[in-house]
Design a protein around this motif. Sequence first.
Motif, PDB file in Angstrom:
ATOM      1  N   ARG A  83       0.849  -1.196   0.000  1.00  0.00           N
ATOM      2  CA  ARG A  83       0.000   0.000   0.000  1.00  0.00           C
ATOM      3  C   ARG A  83       0.884   1.245   0.000  1.00  0.00           C
ATOM      4  N   GLU A  84       0.302   2.378  -0.364  1.00  0.00           N
ATOM      5  CA  GLU A  84       1.042   3.634  -0.329  1.00  0.00           C
ATOM      6  C   GLU A  84       1.261   4.054   1.119  1.00  0.00           C
ATOM      7  N   THR A  85       2.450   4.576   1.392  1.00  0.00           N
ATOM      8  CA  THR A  85       2.741   5.062   2.739  1.00  0.00           C
ATOM      9  C   THR A  85       2.323   6.527   2.870  1.00  0.00           C
ATOM     10  N   GLY A  86       1.948   6.921   4.066  1.00  0.00           N
ATOM     11  CA  GLY A  86       1.589   8.312   4.320  1.00  0.00           C
ATOM     12  C   GLY A  86       0.225   8.712   3.797  1.00  0.00           C
ATOM     13  N   THR A  87      -0.653   7.744   3.566  1.00  0.00           N
ATOM     14  CA  THR A  87      -1.963   8.048   2.986  1.00  0.00           C
ATOM     15  C   THR A  87      -2.766   8.971   3.889  1.00  0.00           C
ATOM     16  N   GLY A  88      -3.238  10.071   3.313  1.00  0.00           N
ATOM     17  CA  GLY A  88      -4.114  10.993   4.018  1.00  0.00           C
ATOM     18  C   GLY A  88      -3.442  11.883   5.041  1.00  0.00           C
ATOM     19  N   LEU A  89      -2.101  11.875   5.120  1.00  0.00           N
ATOM     20  CA  LEU A  89      -1.417  12.638   6.170  1.00  0.00           C
ATOM     21  C   LEU A  89      -1.113  14.076   5.772  1.00  0.00           C
ATOM     22  N   ARG A  90      -0.999  14.371   4.499  1.00  0.00           N
ATOM     23  CA  ARG A  90      -0.641  15.723   4.063  1.00  0.00           C
ATOM     24  C   ARG A  90      -1.891  16.552   3.822  1.00  0.00           C
ATOM     25  N   ASP A  91      -1.914  17.730   4.378  1.00  0.00           N
ATOM     26  CA  ASP A  91      -2.999  18.684   4.142  1.00  0.00           C
ATOM     27  C   ASP A  91      -2.598  19.537   2.937  1.00  0.00           C
ATOM     28  N   TYR A  92      -3.212  19.257   1.793  1.00  0.00           N
ATOM     29  CA  TYR A  92      -2.794  19.929   0.559  1.00  0.00           C
ATOM     30  C   TYR A  92      -3.309  21.363   0.459  1.00  0.00           C
ATOM     31  N   THR A  93      -4.228  21.740   1.307  1.00  0.00           N
ATOM     32  CA  THR A  93      -4.616  23.152   1.350  1.00  0.00           C
ATOM     33  C   THR A  93      -3.540  23.967   2.064  1.00  0.00           C
ATOM     34  N   GLN A  94      -2.893  23.366   3.050  1.00  0.00           N
ATOM     35  CA  GLN A  94      -1.814  24.049   3.765  1.00  0.00           C
ATOM     36  C   GLN A  94      -0.473  23.887   3.068  1.00  0.00           C
ATOM     37  N   TYR A  95      -0.244  22.710   2.512  1.00  0.00           N
ATOM     38  CA  TYR A  95       1.006  22.420   1.805  1.00  0.00           C
ATOM     39  C   TYR A  95       0.673  21.937   0.398  1.00  0.00           C
ATOM     40  N   PRO A  96       0.339  22.841  -0.527  1.00  0.00           N
ATOM     41  CA  PRO A  96      -0.053  22.449  -1.888  1.00  0.00           C
ATOM     42  C   PRO A  96       1.078  21.702  -2.597  1.00  0.00           C
ATOM     43  N   TRP A  97       0.669  20.820  -3.503  1.00  0.00           N
ATOM     44  CA  TRP A  97       1.629  20.068  -4.310  1.00  0.00           C
ATOM     45  C   TRP A  97       1.728  20.701  -5.692  1.00  0.00           C
ATOM     46  N   LYS A  98       2.960  20.831  -6.186  1.00  0.00           N
ATOM     47  CA  LYS A  98       3.191  21.349  -7.525  1.00  0.00           C
ATOM     48  C   LYS A  98       4.404  20.650  -8.108  1.00  0.00           C
ATOM     49  N   SER A  99       4.321  20.296  -9.399  1.00  0.00           N
ATOM     50  CA  SER A  99       5.414  19.573 -10.036  1.00  0.00           C
ATOM     51  C   SER A  99       5.470  19.908 -11.518  1.00  0.00           C
ATOM     52  N   ARG A 100       6.622  19.705 -12.107  1.00  0.00           N
ATOM     53  CA  ARG A 100       6.816  19.879 -13.550  1.00  0.00           C
ATOM     54  C   ARG A 100       6.984  18.498 -14.168  1.00  0.00           C
ATOM     55  N   SER A 101       6.527  18.321 -15.375  1.00  0.00           N
ATOM     56  CA  SER A 101       6.512  17.005 -16.022  1.00  0.00           C
ATOM     57  C   SER A 101       7.852  16.717 -16.693  1.00  0.00           C
ATOM     58  N   TRP A 102       8.883  16.488 -15.888  1.00  0.00           N
ATOM     59  CA  TRP A 102      10.210  16.288 -16.469  1.00  0.00           C
ATOM     60  C   TRP A 102      10.421  14.884 -17.009  1.00  0.00           C
ATOM     61  N   GLY A 103       9.407  14.055 -17.033  1.00  0.00           N
ATOM     62  CA  GLY A 103       9.536  12.706 -17.553  1.00  0.00           C
ATOM     63  C   GLY A 103       9.213  12.626 -19.026  1.00  0.00           C
ATOM     64  N   VAL A 104       8.133  11.908 -19.357  1.00  0.00           N
ATOM     65  CA  VAL A 104       7.837  11.592 -20.749  1.00  0.00           C
ATOM     66  C   VAL A 104       7.495  12.819 -21.583  1.00  0.00           C
ATOM     67  N   SER A 105       6.980  13.870 -20.960  1.00  0.00           N
ATOM     68  CA  SER A 105       6.668  15.074 -21.739  1.00  0.00           C
ATOM     69  C   SER A 105       7.723  16.166 -21.570  1.00  0.00           C
ATOM     70  N   THR A 106       8.877  15.799 -21.057  1.00  0.00           N
ATOM     71  CA  THR A 106      10.094  16.624 -21.031  1.00  0.00           C
ATOM     72  C   THR A 106       9.862  18.046 -20.521  1.00  0.00           C
ATOM     73  N   GLY A 107       9.021  18.195 -19.528  1.00  0.00           N
ATOM     74  CA  GLY A 107       8.815  19.501 -18.922  1.00  0.00           C
ATOM     75  C   GLY A 107       7.777  20.375 -19.585  1.00  0.00           C
ATOM     76  N   ALA A 108       6.978  19.815 -20.488  1.00  0.00           N
ATOM     77  CA  ALA A 108       6.010  20.625 -21.237  1.00  0.00           C
ATOM     78  C   ALA A 108       4.797  21.031 -20.408  1.00  0.00           C
ATOM     79  N   LEU A 109       4.620  20.437 -19.241  1.00  0.00           N
ATOM     80  CA  LEU A 109       3.442  20.695 -18.419  1.00  0.00           C
ATOM     81  C   LEU A 109       3.834  20.959 -16.975  1.00  0.00           C
ATOM     82  N   GLU A 110       2.934  21.640 -16.281  1.00  0.00           N
ATOM     83  CA  GLU A 110       3.028  21.778 -14.842  1.00  0.00           C
ATOM     84  C   GLU A 110       1.746  21.241 -14.229  1.00  0.00           C
ATOM     85  N   PHE A 111       1.881  20.595 -13.076  1.00  0.00           N
ATOM     86  CA  PHE A 111       0.749  20.018 -12.365  1.00  0.00           C
ATOM     87  C   PHE A 111       0.669  20.629 -10.965  1.00  0.00           C
ATOM     88  N   ARG A 112      -0.536  20.701 -10.423  1.00  0.00           N
ATOM     89  CA  ARG A 112      -0.651  21.105  -9.033  1.00  0.00           C
ATOM     90  C   ARG A 112      -1.950  20.568  -8.442  1.00  0.00           C
TER      91      ARG A 112
END
Length: 306
Positions: A83-112
């Motif tokens: 199972r995934e570790t840390g499930t439900g522990l991060r409050d994403y309203t307080q600590y938002p997640w943001k990432s760039r797609s440096w894998g298959v799309s070579t950075g063409a997108l940003e996610f959050r």
Amino acid sequence: MKELEYQHPDADVLFTWDGWMQVMIRTGPSVPWGAYRDRFDIREPDLRIKNFFNDGAYDPSVHFVPRTQQGFETMCNDFFHGRETGTGLRDYTQYPWKSRSWGVSTGALEFRYTGGTHIEMTPAEQNHWLPVIELAASGRPLTQLTTKWLMGRCHGWELAVFEALGVTGASKDFEHAHTAWVKKHRPAVGKQSIGGNWREWIYDTMRRGWQSGRVNDWADLGGNERHVGDHPWHAQRTDADGNRWNFTWNGAPYAYVYSSDLGKPLPEREYLWLLRPETQAGEHDVFQWLDKKADEWVSVRPTPKS
């Protein structure tokens, strides 16, 4: 912090943790060499160099797992059972997640993900954020989120979009599919490269997709792409004689089988259970295929001799 220890009752595996970013794994005499890596990582990738949780000191180990024996054992059991570790522990309203797609799309997108019902995306450096993946449509409750799942879900979306754009086979074998597509549709001229041509095309296509509204046709495509190196597969089965068996695959060439009841590994020809599961599974989901193979194996396994 005093180092915590947890001896798993069914697996001949000892977990130790000093409260930082990695949990160490020590295996006992019944476990074949290579069945487990020597550690697993629990940090939040996007927060790893930020200064949130170590009394103001620099800390590259940002995670939300409680530094308690109960929190530690819950984390180890989640990891051990696949199972995934840390499930439900991060409050994403307080600590938002943001990432760039440096894998298959070579950075063409940003996610959050900032809380709420959707994962948002934008073409890189365009700040044109739109809701693209609905969590409910992916079957993931808001209370069961992890950052690794968000990353895997975005990766699955990318691969499905490539398929929709004509890159046939991208979801199964991206390297082969995207190379074949570039050679056919954007052949290199002079010093151009496959990678450079792919990058130019995907950047332009994503920007045009947002400008034209075509991104709406891509909403909720794909599924979660689980990376076995970060999220190994594990299963336990009990045979008709009451013997407990552990099956594990961490992305290595072989999946393994062993029983802590024996006190020693099976012969090598037996503990090296399945060679290259991802290849043998063919078009099937490899993790579901492994579950089925574990069921089949334990149903015909002869009674072991200790």
